[in-house]
Every structure is written in C-alpha cells, then in structure tokens.
Design a protein around this motif. Structure first.
Motif, PDB file in Angstrom:
ATOM      1  N   ARG A   1     -47.002  25.776  20.475  1.00  0.00           N
ATOM      2  CA  ARG A   1     -47.521  26.594  21.560  1.00  0.00           C
ATOM      3  C   ARG A   1     -47.194  25.914  22.880  1.00  0.00           C
ATOM      4  O   ARG A   1     -47.209  24.695  22.975  1.00  0.00           O
ATOM      5  CB  ARG A   1     -49.025  26.788  21.411  1.00  0.00           C
ATOM      6  CG  ARG A   1     -49.427  27.355  20.050  1.00  0.00           C
ATOM      7  CD  ARG A   1     -50.934  27.434  19.913  1.00  0.00           C
ATOM      8  NE  ARG A   1     -51.315  27.889  18.597  1.00  0.00           N
ATOM      9  CZ  ARG A   1     -51.524  27.085  17.551  1.00  0.00           C
ATOM     10  NH1 ARG A   1     -51.406  25.776  17.707  1.00  0.00           N
ATOM     11  NH2 ARG A   1     -51.862  27.569  16.384  1.00  0.00           N
ATOM     12  N   ALA A   2     -46.902  26.703  23.891  1.00  0.00           N
ATOM     13  CA  ALA A   2     -46.545  26.161  25.199  1.00  0.00           C
ATOM     14  C   ALA A   2     -47.369  26.861  26.269  1.00  0.00           C
ATOM     15  O   ALA A   2     -47.495  28.088  26.263  1.00  0.00           O
ATOM     16  CB  ALA A   2     -45.059  26.333  25.479  1.00  0.00           C
ATOM     17  N   VAL A   3     -47.929  26.067  27.172  1.00  0.00           N
ATOM     18  CA  VAL A   3     -48.728  26.586  28.283  1.00  0.00           C
ATOM     19  C   VAL A   3     -47.994  26.266  29.571  1.00  0.00           C
ATOM     20  O   VAL A   3     -47.693  25.094  29.850  1.00  0.00           O
ATOM     21  CB  VAL A   3     -50.137  25.959  28.303  1.00  0.00           C
ATOM     22  CG1 VAL A   3     -50.930  26.480  29.492  1.00  0.00           C
ATOM     23  CG2 VAL A   3     -50.866  26.248  27.005  1.00  0.00           C
ATOM     24  N   SER A   4     -47.672  27.287  30.331  1.00  0.00           N
ATOM     25  CA  SER A   4     -47.019  27.087  31.620  1.00  0.00           C
ATOM     26  C   SER A   4     -48.065  26.677  32.653  1.00  0.00           C
ATOM     27  O   SER A   4     -49.131  27.305  32.758  1.00  0.00           O
ATOM     28  CB  SER A   4     -46.321  28.382  32.059  1.00  0.00           C
ATOM     29  OG  SER A   4     -45.785  28.243  33.365  1.00  0.00           O
ATOM     30  N   ILE A   5     -47.779  25.619  33.417  1.00  0.00           N
ATOM     31  CA  ILE A   5     -48.721  25.121  34.411  1.00  0.00           C
ATOM     32  C   ILE A   5     -48.008  24.878  35.736  1.00  0.00           C
ATOM     33  O   ILE A   5     -46.800  24.624  35.782  1.00  0.00           O
ATOM     34  CB  ILE A   5     -49.413  23.816  33.940  1.00  0.00           C
ATOM     35  CG1 ILE A   5     -48.366  22.734  33.638  1.00  0.00           C
ATOM     36  CG2 ILE A   5     -50.286  24.061  32.735  1.00  0.00           C
ATOM     37  CD1 ILE A   5     -48.972  21.405  33.254  1.00  0.00           C
ATOM     38  N   HIS A   6     -48.763  24.990  36.832  1.00  0.00           N
ATOM     39  CA  HIS A   6     -48.294  24.658  38.173  1.00  0.00           C
ATOM     40  C   HIS A   6     -48.816  23.270  38.519  1.00  0.00           C
ATOM     41  O   HIS A   6     -50.016  23.004  38.394  1.00  0.00           O
ATOM     42  CB  HIS A   6     -48.809  25.673  39.201  1.00  0.00           C
ATOM     43  CG  HIS A   6     -48.464  27.094  38.898  1.00  0.00           C
ATOM     44  ND1 HIS A   6     -47.168  27.524  38.723  1.00  0.00           N
ATOM     45  CD2 HIS A   6     -49.259  28.193  38.733  1.00  0.00           C
ATOM     46  CE1 HIS A   6     -47.172  28.830  38.471  1.00  0.00           C
ATOM     47  NE2 HIS A   6     -48.427  29.258  38.461  1.00  0.00           N
ATOM     48  N   LEU A   7     -47.938  22.403  38.985  1.00  0.00           N
ATOM     49  CA  LEU A   7     -48.324  21.047  39.378  1.00  0.00           C
ATOM     50  C   LEU A   7     -48.391  20.964  40.895  1.00  0.00           C
ATOM     51  O   LEU A   7     -47.465  21.392  41.598  1.00  0.00           O
ATOM     52  CB  LEU A   7     -47.313  20.026  38.835  1.00  0.00           C
ATOM     53  CG  LEU A   7     -47.169  19.958  37.310  1.00  0.00           C
ATOM     54  CD1 LEU A   7     -46.120  18.917  36.925  1.00  0.00           C
ATOM     55  CD2 LEU A   7     -48.501  19.633  36.654  1.00  0.00           C
ATOM     56  N   PHE A   8     -49.477  20.397  41.393  1.00  0.00           N
ATOM     57  CA  PHE A   8     -49.657  20.203  42.824  1.00  0.00           C
ATOM     58  C   PHE A   8     -49.275  18.772  43.195  1.00  0.00           C
ATOM     59  O   PHE A   8     -49.172  17.890  42.329  1.00  0.00           O
ATOM     60  CB  PHE A   8     -51.108  20.495  43.220  1.00  0.00           C
ATOM     61  CG  PHE A   8     -51.523  21.910  42.969  1.00  0.00           C
ATOM     62  CD1 PHE A   8     -51.005  22.932  43.749  1.00  0.00           C
ATOM     63  CD2 PHE A   8     -52.419  22.230  41.961  1.00  0.00           C
ATOM     64  CE1 PHE A   8     -51.379  24.256  43.525  1.00  0.00           C
ATOM     65  CE2 PHE A   8     -52.796  23.538  41.730  1.00  0.00           C
ATOM     66  CZ  PHE A   8     -52.266  24.554  42.512  1.00  0.00           C
ATOM     67  N   PRO A   9     -49.054  18.490  44.483  1.00  0.00           N
ATOM     68  CA  PRO A   9     -48.651  17.128  44.883  1.00  0.00           C
ATOM     69  C   PRO A   9     -49.710  16.097  44.485  1.00  0.00           C
ATOM     70  O   PRO A   9     -50.919  16.370  44.492  1.00  0.00           O
ATOM     71  CB  PRO A   9     -48.519  17.232  46.406  1.00  0.00           C
ATOM     72  CG  PRO A   9     -48.321  18.688  46.682  1.00  0.00           C
ATOM     73  CD  PRO A   9     -49.095  19.418  45.629  1.00  0.00           C
ATOM     74  N   ARG A  10     -49.223  14.918  44.136  1.00  0.00           N
ATOM     75  CA  ARG A  10     -50.127  13.813  43.821  1.00  0.00           C
ATOM     76  C   ARG A  10     -50.749  13.277  45.101  1.00  0.00           C
ATOM     77  O   ARG A  10     -50.124  13.267  46.162  1.00  0.00           O
ATOM     78  CB  ARG A  10     -49.375  12.683  43.104  1.00  0.00           C
ATOM     79  CG  ARG A  10     -48.752  13.116  41.790  1.00  0.00           C
ATOM     80  CD  ARG A  10     -48.005  11.940  41.163  1.00  0.00           C
ATOM     81  NE  ARG A  10     -47.278  12.353  39.978  1.00  0.00           N
ATOM     82  CZ  ARG A  10     -47.789  12.369  38.763  1.00  0.00           C
ATOM     83  NH1 ARG A  10     -49.044  12.012  38.568  1.00  0.00           N
ATOM     84  NH2 ARG A  10     -47.058  12.759  37.724  1.00  0.00           N
ATOM     85  N   ASP A  11     -51.968  12.799  44.983  1.00  0.00           N
ATOM     86  CA  ASP A  11     -52.692  12.246  46.134  1.00  0.00           C
ATOM     87  C   ASP A  11     -53.135  10.841  45.778  1.00  0.00           C
ATOM     88  O   ASP A  11     -54.308  10.579  45.526  1.00  0.00           O
ATOM     89  CB  ASP A  11     -53.891  13.135  46.481  1.00  0.00           C
ATOM     90  CG  ASP A  11     -54.534  12.731  47.803  1.00  0.00           C
ATOM     91  OD1 ASP A  11     -53.962  11.859  48.488  1.00  0.00           O
ATOM     92  OD2 ASP A  11     -55.591  13.272  48.133  1.00  0.00           O
ATOM     93  N   GLU A  12     -52.175   9.920  45.710  1.00  0.00           N
ATOM     94  CA  GLU A  12     -52.484   8.557  45.274  1.00  0.00           C
ATOM     95  C   GLU A  12     -53.340   7.819  46.289  1.00  0.00           C
ATOM     96  O   GLU A  12     -54.068   6.899  45.943  1.00  0.00           O
ATOM     97  CB  GLU A  12     -51.188   7.795  45.010  1.00  0.00           C
ATOM     98  CG  GLU A  12     -50.340   8.418  43.908  1.00  0.00           C
ATOM     99  CD  GLU A  12     -49.107   7.602  43.609  1.00  0.00           C
ATOM    100  OE1 GLU A  12     -48.972   6.530  44.239  1.00  0.00           O
ATOM    101  OE2 GLU A  12     -48.303   8.019  42.768  1.00  0.00           O
TER     102      GLU A  12
END
Length: 363
Positions: free
Chosen positions: A2-13
């Motif tokens: 199974r595959a779930v499509s996701i949106h990644l937001f910028p990292r905030d290190e």
C-alpha cells in the motif's frame, strides 16, 4: 503493498525539529502529521493531549511513523503571551497524566514537543523517543511557565498538578490561544511529494481511498484507510496497527510461521541410505579414536578411515580379540591350560629316560 501519497513541508531545524518533518496526506492537505524516523512507541489509549500514531511504513528506504497533530504551530517556534502559558502547561500535564497512567514516560517534554492548534488544542508529540522518569517529565513541563508561577513537583502527580494549574486558568484562555495561533500561523508551501509505502508486496496494485470518518463515527481521514486493489477483488479496511516488536523480528516471524510453500519429499533420504557420512569419515581421519582393551567376541575385519582425497594416506586399524581365561574341572583337564594326559605322558617319558641312565651306570 500500500502506498500513501504525502506532501512534505520545509524542515524547521532552528526550532528543534532536527530530522523530523511536518507533512500532510496527499488526499487531505488540510490534515497535519509529523514524521519520525525509526519504530513507533508502545501504543497507549487515545487522549486529546497526546498525538496518536496513525501511519507507519517506509519512506525513501527508511522506517518512519507518523503522528497526527492539529494544524497550528509549535511552542518552540512561536511563544504565546505569558498569561496563556498556565493553560498550555495544564493541558501538557493532563497528557502526561494519561501517559503515566499507561506506565509510560514522555522523556523529552519541551517547547519543540508541544503543538498548539488553531482551535486551542495543546498536544504532546514525540513521546518515547528517549528514556526518562516521571519526575523529569513534570519538571520539564513546569519549566515552560514564566517566572513566579513555579510549583513544587517533588513526589507530585501530573493529574493533581494539572488540576492545580487549571484553577489559575481563565475560561476564555482556550479561545484566546486559538485566536493567537491563527494570527501567527505561517503559510506553508509544499516542497516535495513522497510516497509512504505500508505493508508487504501483494499480487495486485493497491490504491488508497480516503475514509473521511465522520459518517462512520470516526474523527478524520487519518483514523482509518479503505483499501481497494486494481483487480477489484478486495475492499477491506486496514486498522491502525501498534506493536512493540522490532520490524526485523516481526518480518522474520512472518516468514517462519506459515507452512512451507513446497513440502519436502518423503523419499529425500533414499539416495543416501547406507552411504557413509563424509563428515564423520573426515573427523575420524583427523583424530582416530583410541583402541580400548576390551574383550571381543570375534575378530574384527580391517577397515580404513580416511578422507577420499589423493593427498591423505589411509589409516588401517586392526583389532585382535582377547580371549577370556576359562577354568573348568573334570577328567583329563588340569588346573592349567595343558591337558592332564599330556602331563602324564611327559612325566612317564622323563621317568623312563632317567631309569635307563641309571641302569647304564650300574652295569
């Protein structure tokens, strides 16, 4: 698979997230989840102040899991007005109380592990990422209070401390916090699209279909997934799975537990029946056994111990039987091993020879 499509937001290190990333489901961009690398923590009962684990799988070859969080900001990135902090800490202590009742600790309470939602939610994230004790959880939570509002946490209970702080909270503080979060909520842009793979490879191609939840009494998209295959033969649902075993151990158990796909043939030993073992022959050739002085009932034929190679010289071992001494009584048998009639014959011959010698001397 199974595959779930996701949106990644910028990292905030800079705000303490480090290797953690905020994301949203591809089919529901209004939802929010936090991705953590590694194995998920031990499951606990749902609580409004603790982020639940909703997904786990593989992302770019790394094991990850996702916690559902409200849409909002983290305390480390945006500090609310001081008068709202007692409400924030009281909600964090309520979550810690539920966590401690489940015999777990958070281990990392701090500004970077608190999400503040647009509806006034206060949610602890990242539980179980490191070890700790209950007292340190309480001290870390109380350190978020502004000066002059500390309270003793020695031998304290998170529930009692939460109730004590709640008495100082204004009933309008949740709404004030919600308004403040909406005012400071930054606009986020999607920097990358990714696929989170879940489960093992199947024969059919799976497609994720969102189950919005409220029609079935659930809370939202991330509570449950409905899975259909391209072949249209299945439409089952997969519940959230929580486990404490490492993935490698669970995978190994799944491989060993089912019956073998091809059972072993029943005649697999027929071809080697009565054939000497090469391994045993090699061991005997390298270190021949000691010959013990035992009584054998018959001769043992010579045999060769050796490895079937041209370089090694075979060793010939011959065993000679040792006959046991027998003692029987009866006529014609003396106490020794020589028969009695032989003894009489020798004595008579010796006596006759002696008599003949004496007669010759006297004549």
């Amino acid at each position: 698979m199974r595959a779930v499509s996701i949106h990644l937001f910028p990292r905030d290190e800079a705000a303490g997230f480090g290797d953690v990333q905020l994301a949203a489901p591809g089919l529901s961009p209004g939802e929010r989840m936090v991705l953590w690398h590694g194995l998920p923590p031990v499951p606990i009962p749902d609580h409004q102040n603790i982020a639940p684990v909703v997904l786990e799988g593989d992302l770019d070859g790394r094991q990850v899991y996702a916690e559902r969080v409200p849409r909002g900001v983290r305390l480390s990135g945006h500090t609310p007005p001081p008068e709202l902090l007692p409400y924030v800490v009281s909600m964090a202590l309520a979550g810690l109380h539920a966590l401690h009742d489940a015999h777990q600790v958070h281990g990392g309470v701090g500004p970077d592990r608190l999400m503040l939602g647009v509806d006034g939610e206060v949610v602890l994230i990242g539980r179980g990422r490191q070890g700790g004790v209950r007292g340190l959880d309480l001290i870390s939570a109380f350190s978020l209070l502004p000066g002059g509002q500390e309270s003793t946490v020695l031998d304290a209970d998170a529930g009692e401390l939460s109730a004590e702080l709640a008495e100082r909270v204004d009933p309008e503080d949740p709404e004030r916090l919600a308004l403040w979060v909406r005012g400071v909520l930054p606009g986020r842009r999607v920097v990358e699209q990714a696929l989170l793979t879940i489960g093992e490879q199947d024969d059919a191609v799976d497609e994720i279909v969102p189950d919005l939840g409220p029609d079935r009494g659930e809370r939202g998209l991330l509570d449950r997934w409905s899975v259909t295959t391209a072949s249209g033969l299945s439409g089952d649902q997969t519940d959230e799975e929580g486990r404490t075993q490492p993935s490698i151990g669970l995978t190994l158990w799944k491989l060993l537990s089912p019956d073998p796909p091809r059972p072993s043939p029943t005649n697999r030993f027929d071809g080697v029946q009565d054939v000497p073992s090469r391994g045993i022959r090699t061991l005997l050739a390298e270190e021949p056994p000691d010959i013990l002085p035992l009584t054998l009932a018959a001769d043992v034929a010579p045999f060769v111990i050796g490895v079937p190679t041209l370089e090694d010289q075979p060793t010939v071992v011959r065993a000679t039987p040792r006959l046991s001494e027998t003692r029987t009584t009866g006529p014609g048998v003396g106490p020794g091993t020589i028969p009695r009639w032989v003894q009489w014959a020798v004595a008579m011959g010796f006596g006759g020879a002696l008599a003949w010698v004496l007669l010759q001397l006297m004549s």
